[in-house]
Design a protein around this motif. Structure first.
Motif, PDB file in Angstrom:
ATOM      1  N   ASP A  67      14.754   0.905   4.486  1.00 37.37           N
ATOM      2  CA  ASP A  67      14.062  -0.216   3.651  1.00 37.37           C
ATOM      3  C   ASP A  67      14.675  -1.581   4.002  1.00 37.37           C
ATOM      4  OD1 ASP A  67      14.556   1.382   0.307  1.00 37.37           O
ATOM      5  OD2 ASP A  67      13.257   1.796   2.040  1.00 37.37           O
ATOM      6  N   GLU A  95      10.851  -2.064   9.847  1.00 37.07           N
ATOM      7  CA  GLU A  95       9.576  -2.700   9.462  1.00 37.07           C
ATOM      8  C   GLU A  95       9.460  -2.905   7.865  1.00 37.07           C
ATOM      9  OE1 GLU A  95       5.171  -3.019  11.584  1.00 37.07           O
ATOM     10  OE2 GLU A  95       5.829  -1.211  10.749  1.00 37.07           O
ATOM     11  N   ASN A  96       9.917  -2.110   7.030  1.00 38.64           N
ATOM     12  CA  ASN A  96       9.775  -2.100   5.780  1.00 38.64           C
ATOM     13  C   ASN A  96      10.520  -3.471   5.272  1.00 38.64           C
ATOM     14  OD1 ASN A  96       8.528   0.505   5.689  1.00 38.64           O
ATOM     15  ND2 ASN A  96       9.646   0.920   3.819  1.00 38.64           N
ATOM     16  N   LYS A  97      11.478  -4.050   5.832  1.00 40.81           N
ATOM     17  CA  LYS A  97      12.166  -5.081   5.626  1.00 40.81           C
ATOM     18  C   LYS A  97      11.380  -6.351   5.261  1.00 40.81           C
ATOM     19  CE  LYS A  97      14.157  -7.575   9.610  1.00 40.81           C
ATOM     20  NZ  LYS A  97      15.229  -7.680  10.579  1.00 40.81           N
ATOM     21  N   MET A  98      10.385  -6.390   6.056  1.00 44.61           N
ATOM     22  CA  MET A  98       9.435  -7.515   5.859  1.00 44.61           C
ATOM     23  C   MET A  98       8.790  -7.465   4.414  1.00 44.61           C
ATOM     24  SD  MET A  98       7.152  -8.712   8.922  1.00 44.61           S
ATOM     25  CE  MET A  98       6.219 -10.109   7.877  1.00 44.61           C
ATOM     26  N   ARG A  99       8.450  -6.415   3.902  1.00 41.83           N
ATOM     27  CA  ARG A  99       7.862  -6.305   2.623  1.00 41.83           C
ATOM     28  C   ARG A  99       9.108  -6.417   1.708  1.00 41.83           C
ATOM     29  NH1 ARG A  99       3.227  -4.489   0.185  1.00 41.83           N
ATOM     30  NH2 ARG A  99       2.439  -3.083   1.732  1.00 41.83           N
ATOM     31  N   MET A 100      10.339  -5.925   1.808  1.00 40.21           N
ATOM     32  CA  MET A 100      11.516  -6.090   0.817  1.00 40.21           C
ATOM     33  C   MET A 100      12.003  -7.383   0.913  1.00 40.21           C
ATOM     34  SD  MET A 100      11.313  -3.015  -0.209  1.00 40.21           S
ATOM     35  CE  MET A 100      12.709  -2.284  -1.096  1.00 40.21           C
ATOM     36  N   TYR A 101      12.087  -8.054   1.603  1.00 40.95           N
ATOM     37  CA  TYR A 101      12.436  -9.530   1.812  1.00 40.95           C
ATOM     38  C   TYR A 101      11.429 -10.422   1.028  1.00 40.95           C
ATOM     39  CZ  TYR A 101      16.760  -8.555   3.971  1.00 40.95           C
ATOM     40  OH  TYR A 101      17.959  -8.025   4.322  1.00 40.95           O
ATOM     41  N   ALA A 102      10.349 -10.132   1.141  1.00 38.15           N
ATOM     42  CA  ALA A 102       9.209 -11.049   0.493  1.00 38.15           C
ATOM     43  C   ALA A 102       9.470 -10.751  -1.340  1.00 38.15           C
ATOM     44  CB  ALA A 102       8.036 -10.565   1.024  1.00 38.15           C
ATOM     45  N   LEU A 103      10.306  -9.776  -1.557  1.00 39.71           N
ATOM     46  CA  LEU A 103       9.885  -9.475  -3.100  1.00 39.71           C
ATOM     47  C   LEU A 103      10.896 -10.303  -3.912  1.00 39.71           C
ATOM     48  CD1 LEU A 103      10.054  -5.553  -2.820  1.00 39.71           C
ATOM     49  CD2 LEU A 103       8.140  -6.835  -3.450  1.00 39.71           C
ATOM     50  N   PRO A 104      10.509 -10.708  -4.959  1.00 39.43           N
ATOM     51  CA  PRO A 104      11.579 -11.519  -5.818  1.00 39.43           C
ATOM     52  C   PRO A 104      12.676 -10.666  -6.571  1.00 39.43           C
ATOM     53  CG  PRO A 104       9.738 -10.893  -6.989  1.00 39.43           C
ATOM     54  CD  PRO A 104       9.367 -10.081  -5.742  1.00 39.43           C
ATOM     55  N   PHE A 105      13.635 -10.276  -5.608  1.00 36.40           N
ATOM     56  CA  PHE A 105      14.781  -9.791  -6.146  1.00 36.40           C
ATOM     57  C   PHE A 105      15.851  -9.844  -4.992  1.00 36.40           C
ATOM     58  CE2 PHE A 105      14.107  -4.875  -4.955  1.00 36.40           C
ATOM     59  CZ  PHE A 105      13.952  -5.191  -3.750  1.00 36.40           C
ATOM     60  N   ASN A 106      17.024  -9.764  -5.364  1.00 42.89           N
ATOM     61  CA  ASN A 106      18.114  -9.766  -4.617  1.00 42.89           C
ATOM     62  C   ASN A 106      18.439  -8.632  -3.817  1.00 42.89           C
ATOM     63  OD1 ASN A 106      20.736  -9.738  -3.604  1.00 42.89           O
ATOM     64  ND2 ASN A 106      21.408 -11.430  -4.834  1.00 42.89           N
ATOM     65  N   GLN A 107      18.053  -8.681  -2.348  1.00 39.18           N
ATOM     66  CA  GLN A 107      18.216  -7.705  -1.594  1.00 39.18           C
ATOM     67  C   GLN A 107      19.621  -7.020  -1.505  1.00 39.18           C
ATOM     68  OE1 GLN A 107      16.594 -10.313  -0.684  1.00 39.18           O
ATOM     69  NE2 GLN A 107      14.498  -9.539  -1.065  1.00 39.18           N
ATOM     70  N   TYR A 156      19.953  -4.806  -4.420  1.00 44.22           N
ATOM     71  CA  TYR A 156      19.054  -3.544  -4.281  1.00 44.22           C
ATOM     72  C   TYR A 156      20.060  -2.507  -3.263  1.00 44.22           C
ATOM     73  CZ  TYR A 156      15.173  -0.474  -2.643  1.00 44.22           C
ATOM     74  OH  TYR A 156      14.360   0.374  -2.286  1.00 44.22           O
ATOM     75  N   THR A 174       7.378 -16.825   4.281  1.00 45.23           N
ATOM     76  CA  THR A 174       7.864 -15.970   3.215  1.00 45.23           C
ATOM     77  C   THR A 174       9.241 -15.958   2.951  1.00 45.23           C
ATOM     78  OG1 THR A 174       7.677 -14.216   4.600  1.00 45.23           O
ATOM     79  CG2 THR A 174       5.871 -14.625   3.049  1.00 45.23           C
ATOM     80  N   ILE A 216      11.792 -14.726   5.087  1.00 46.27           N
ATOM     81  CA  ILE A 216      12.352 -13.750   5.757  1.00 46.27           C
ATOM     82  C   ILE A 216      13.129 -14.140   6.870  1.00 46.27           C
ATOM     83  CG2 ILE A 216      11.690 -11.478   6.994  1.00 46.27           C
ATOM     84  CD1 ILE A 216       9.180 -11.311   5.206  1.00 46.27           C
ATOM     85  N   ASN A 231      12.677 -16.835  -6.245  1.00 53.67           N
ATOM     86  CA  ASN A 231      12.250 -15.674  -6.818  1.00 53.67           C
ATOM     87  C   ASN A 231      10.906 -16.196  -7.743  1.00 53.67           C
ATOM     88  OD1 ASN A 231      13.827 -13.984  -5.720  1.00 53.67           O
ATOM     89  ND2 ASN A 231      15.321 -13.598  -7.645  1.00 53.67           N
ATOM     90  N   LYS A 265       8.299 -16.531  -5.239  1.00 54.48           N
ATOM     91  CA  LYS A 265       7.849 -15.302  -4.672  1.00 54.48           C
ATOM     92  C   LYS A 265       7.227 -14.253  -5.571  1.00 54.48           C
ATOM     93  CE  LYS A 265      11.848 -14.523  -1.308  1.00 54.48           C
ATOM     94  NZ  LYS A 265      12.870 -13.528  -0.948  1.00 54.48           N
ATOM     95  N   GLU A 266       7.140 -14.772  -6.836  1.00 55.19           N
ATOM     96  CA  GLU A 266       6.374 -13.697  -7.802  1.00 55.19           C
ATOM     97  C   GLU A 266       4.751 -14.110  -7.574  1.00 55.19           C
ATOM     98  OE1 GLU A 266       7.728 -14.521 -11.802  1.00 55.19           O
ATOM     99  OE2 GLU A 266       9.702 -13.899 -11.382  1.00 55.19           O
ATOM    100  N   LEU A 288       2.480  -9.919  -0.156  1.00 59.60           N
ATOM    101  CA  LEU A 288       2.448  -9.753   1.490  1.00 59.60           C
ATOM    102  C   LEU A 288       1.929  -8.429   1.760  1.00 59.60           C
ATOM    103  CD1 LEU A 288       3.426 -10.610   4.338  1.00 59.60           C
ATOM    104  CD2 LEU A 288       5.666  -9.825   3.792  1.00 59.60           C
ATOM    105  N   THR A 338       1.770  -6.112   4.922  1.00 61.23           N
ATOM    106  CA  THR A 338       2.633  -6.385   6.029  1.00 61.23           C
ATOM    107  C   THR A 338       1.827  -5.604   7.250  1.00 61.23           C
ATOM    108  OG1 THR A 338       3.626  -4.035   5.608  1.00 61.23           O
ATOM    109  CG2 THR A 338       4.941  -6.208   5.443  1.00 61.23           C
ATOM    110  N   THR A 349       3.948  -0.160   4.945  1.00 62.05           N
ATOM    111  CA  THR A 349       5.286  -0.133   4.241  1.00 62.05           C
ATOM    112  C   THR A 349       5.386   0.193   3.208  1.00 62.05           C
ATOM    113  OG1 THR A 349       5.053  -2.445   4.120  1.00 62.05           O
ATOM    114  CG2 THR A 349       6.108  -1.892   6.172  1.00 62.05           C
ATOM    115  N   VAL A 351       9.356  -4.403  -9.836  1.00 58.39           N
ATOM    116  CA  VAL A 351      10.056  -5.447  -9.304  1.00 58.39           C
ATOM    117  C   VAL A 351       9.487  -6.972  -9.397  1.00 58.39           C
ATOM    118  CG1 VAL A 351      10.598  -6.555  -6.705  1.00 58.39           C
ATOM    119  CG2 VAL A 351      10.870  -4.147  -7.216  1.00 58.39           C
ATOM    120  N   TYR A 352       8.117  -7.134  -9.562  1.00 54.45           N
ATOM    121  CA  TYR A 352       7.395  -8.178  -9.927  1.00 54.45           C
ATOM    122  C   TYR A 352       7.411  -8.446 -11.379  1.00 54.45           C
ATOM    123  CZ  TYR A 352       5.767  -9.025  -5.402  1.00 54.45           C
ATOM    124  OH  TYR A 352       5.666  -9.385  -3.922  1.00 54.45           O
TER     125      TYR A 352
END
Lengths: 243, 227, 314
Positions: free
Chosen positions: A77, A81-93, A96, C50, C52, C72, C75-76, C80, C82, C86, C103-104
């Motif tokens: 996660d 490559e998944n990290k791109m999506r996970m880091y774009a999410l509005p939560f604390n990685q 997580y 974004t 990252i 956040n 981000k909401e 994205l 990818t 993913t 998550v959103y």
């Protein structure tokens, strides 16, 4: 907290990983069952039936490998490559990642408890102190997860991290003298006793069953201390990788 | 012999394989003797476990070719599937035979009591072929290398214990003794006992015969899947 | 209204300059097609936008926030998609969407509704209970997109969302993108496929070697760069082609005879096609005509060069 909403899915992903279930539940069940047939009637020098001793060893040995699923999920996660999506999410990685660790620990402990239940109710193994046993299993599970994550964060190649985690498990089983006797010298003696999480946990459980509580707590506290130190190491390494 | 040459190269190409193929077999030479059991030094009792692991690690290279689609590319090249498979298996066999030689004759040089090292070497070679054949049959039912390897690892634990390599078969209840006979590890265990105690050469031939039977059966099963 | 603004952003990986003072504004309701060869910096640009990847210099403002653009809260409102797939292989399509919806911040009935909506939108309404490993490549790509839609983002960033899929799935995705824009979503869309950009983009931005080298509408870009038109005529007998007379037609720059094909290069919009064809027909017999108007591919190749450049993007 957004991270809380992900726990259900992390649990689902762990449960659906049938390979982990085979390795951490099915194989130990088969081995415990097999050994209970062979060792029925045999007792140790302390008068404890060998099947009890053997079941305890099996449950603890397989806890050494309990960190693999956490390692896999966190790597998949947050490092692929998944990290791109996970880091774009509005939560604390970082939170997580902790949630995955928590799920993984609970999962590993649950598998250990299932083994205990199976061995007691199907094979007649007697667990003297369930709470103590579960506590020690928890320590082993958490330690295994932390060690696996240290490998994941410190080594660039994930395959090597996986092999190191296997070496951790197999290595301590061998150093505990379960396969063959080791040379008698200071290093091997240490690694076969206080320097070995498997022997520490086995010792803690044996001593508690013999009501030698101070020795039992001493060994358990060594495990706890190692967990605390390695947890810091893991945090340090993890911050660098996860950010 | 292009496939043979590259199979040899690829077998040593990653660190894990390198460790399995070099360090672990050599470590077997130095393990101590047991007191009452096993009758051979521990390293020689457990070398069979290592052979099983090496077998699947090598055969998994073929599975990797299938996974990555290399086998499809070879299917339209002027090389038959039989040629491809036999060159790979030849390469793996060479590696395994070499290891058996190093472990047995290394032990002799180190001064381990191996009773009949020549026959021991032959036994290990027979078991190596059986291990390779079983691994080949195993990978023919899988698409992913990691999954095949992990599940096979679980199988190794069980087969090794139930076959009498970790605990002597004599201690088993009757039912488990009978069941153990179907496992190749049982026959390896019997072979190891023969090396220490055996007199009749016919017994040894039967043991090796059974291991070769495993080899033939599983090679046939494993060769059926092409792509 | 400006949804996002990138001002003077610089990003280096070691000594390698990946983003070189990038300035880009993204306006509400538009579809920006971001074009560039491999190694141009497109993915790095998306990653900085974004949050990252960090950047050394410059400013990024998102939804009017420049102090903490990657909060956040922001981000909401961003989705994205990818480049790689993913999604979680162990979870069903529905569970994947439920994960991201949760998550959103979506809960209860609203979450359920949005998940169903997103599945229907990408054409996977009846596949919700299947896991991605049972999907075709096109279906996986659509699920990959759906995971970015459950929260109805104001800004949707799509990084080559149609790589390696069949034309039907690609068409479906392009139509979906247009529909999203009609619903008020602003889209930043990177791709290698010129026809996709020509089909959907309201504005095209061309990047190369870490810089934005040109931006504008498709027509503006074509006009800016190309000054020629090409006509290729297949004839029965090229020896009879009146080359001198053709060269004397107003606007004709060059006539090239190659086998039984003649190529006539004229100034852009010279309107001499009719005259050319008539002349060739009179003398040499016309078998076929191909009139090449400049397109985005010509613009792209002119600006970034025709050679292969195998740079890896970090």
């Amino acid at each position: 907290m957004r991270v809380l909403s992900t726990i259900k899915f992390t649990a689902l992903r762990m449960i659906r990983n049938y390979i982990v279930l085979i390795l951490l539940l099915v194989v130990p069940i088969i081995l415990i069952t097999f050994f209970s047939f062979i060792l029925s009637g045999v007792v140790t020098e302390n008068g404890v039936p060998y099947i009890n001793e053997n079941a305890m060893i099996m449950v603890l040995v397989f806890q050494l490998f309990g960190g693999s699923i956490v390692m896999y999920l966190i790597y998949h996660d947050l490092f692929t490559e998944n990290k791109m999506r996970m880091y774009a999410l509005p939560f604390n990685q970082t939170m997580y990642a902790f949630s995955i660790m928590l799920c993984g620990a609970l999962y590993s402990i649950l598998l250990g408890i299932l083994l205990m239940v199976y061995s007691q109710f199907v094979l007649g193994v007697i667990w003297k102190n369930w709470f103590w046993m579960i506590y020690i299993i928890s320590l082993m599970a958490i330690l295994s997860i932390i060690v696996c994550l240290i490998f994941t964060f410190s080594v660039k190649n994930y395959k090597i991290a996986e092999r190191l985690s296997e070496l951790y498990g197999v290595g301590f089983v061998v150093l505990a003298g379960l396969f063959f006797p080791l040379p008698r010298n200071a290093i091997f003696d240490f690694l076969g006793s206080y320097g070995n999480p498997l022997t520490l946990s086995m010792g803690a459980i044996r001593d508690m069953s013999l009501t030698n509580t101070s020795s039992a707590w001493f060994q358990a506290n060594i495990l706890l201390g190692v967990i605390a130190i390695l947890f810091m190491v893991m945090l340090l390494l993890g911050r660098r990788r996860i950010g | 012999m292009t496939v043979f040459k590259f199979a040899l190269k690829r077998s040593f190409s990653n660190i894990a394989n390198l460790v399995f193929l070099t360090l672990f077999p050599v470590a077997c030479i130095f393990l101590p003797r047991g007191e009452e059991w096993p009758f051979l030094p521990y390293g020689y009792q457990y070398f069979g476990i290592i052979i099983l692991f090496i077998g699947i690690r090598l055969a998994a290279i073929i599975l990797e070719d299938r996974e990555k689609g290399v086998v499809k590319r070879l299917a339209v090249a002027p090389i038959s599937h039989f040629n491809y498979l036999s060159q790979n298996l030849l390469a793996y066999s060479v590696i395994l035979i070499l290891q058996c030689a190093i472990v047995v004759y290394g032990g002799v040089l180190f001064g381990q009591e191996l009773y009949q090292p020549g026959w021991l070497f032959l036994l290990y070679v027979s078991f190596s072929f059986a291990s390779l054949a079983i691994a080949l049959a195993w990978i023919s039912i899988y698409r992913k290398k990691d999954v095949a390897f992990l599940i096979y690892m679980s199988l190794i634990f069980i087969v090794v214990v139930l076959g009498g390599l970790i605990i002597p078969v004599e201690m088993f209840p009757d039912l488990l003794k009978r069941m153990a006979v179907i496992l190749p590890t049982y026959w390896l265990g019997q072979g190891l006992n023969w090396v220490v105690f055996g007199e009749e050469i016919l017994d040894f031939l039967i043991i090796n015969g059974v291991l070769w039977l495993y080899t033939i059966v599983f090679v046939v099963i494993g060769s059926t899947r092409k792509i | 209204m400006t949804i996002a603004s990138i001002q003077g952003v610089v990003k280096r990986y070691g000594a390698h300059l990946v983003l070189d003072y990038i300035d880009l504004d993204i306006y509400e309701g538009e579809i920006i097609g971001l074009l560039g060869p491999n190694g141009a910096g497109k993915t790095t640009l998306i990653q900085t936008l974004t949050g990252i990847t960090s950047f050394e210099r410059g400013k990024i403002e998102i939804f009017g926030q420049s102090k903490n653009p990657f909060s956040n809260q922001n981000k909401e409102r961003i989705g994205l998609v990818t480049q790689g797939i993913t999604v979680f292989e162990e979870l069903t399509a529905k569970e994947n969407l439920q994960f991201f919806a949760g998550v959103y911040g979506l809960r209860g009935e609203e979450k359920k509704k949005r998940v169903e909506e997103a599945l229907e939108f990408v054409g996977l309404g009846d596949k919700g209970n299947k896991t991605p490993n049972k999907f075709s490549g096109g279906m996986k790509r659509r699920l990959n997109i759906a995971c970015a839609l459950t929260h109805r983002p104001k800004l949707l960033i799509m990084d080559e969302p149609t790589v390696g899929i069949d034309p039907q799935s690609r068409n479906y995705i392009l139509e979906a993108v247009k529909k999203l824009r009609e619903n008020g979503t602003t889209i930043l869309y990177t791709t290698h496929y010129m026809e996709e950009v020509q089909a959907i983009a309201s504005r095209v931005v061309i990047m190369d070697q870490g810089q934005i080298i040109k931006q504008g509408t498709v027509d503006e870009l074509i006009q800016m760069v190309q000054h020629e038109e090409k006509v290729k005529i297949d004839v029965t007998d090229s020896d009879k082609v009146p080359v001198n007379e053709l060269e004397n037609i107003a606007g004709v720059k060059k006539v090239v005879v190659s086998g039984n094909q003649i190529t006539i290069i004229s100034a852009f919009d010279s309107g001499n096609l009719d005259r050319i064809i008539t002349l060739v027909k009179e003398h040499a017999g016309v078998l076929g005509i191909q009139a090449d108007k400049p397109n985005l591919e010509d613009v792209f190749l002119t600006l970034t060069g025709k050679e292969l450049r195998d740079k890896e993007e970090a």
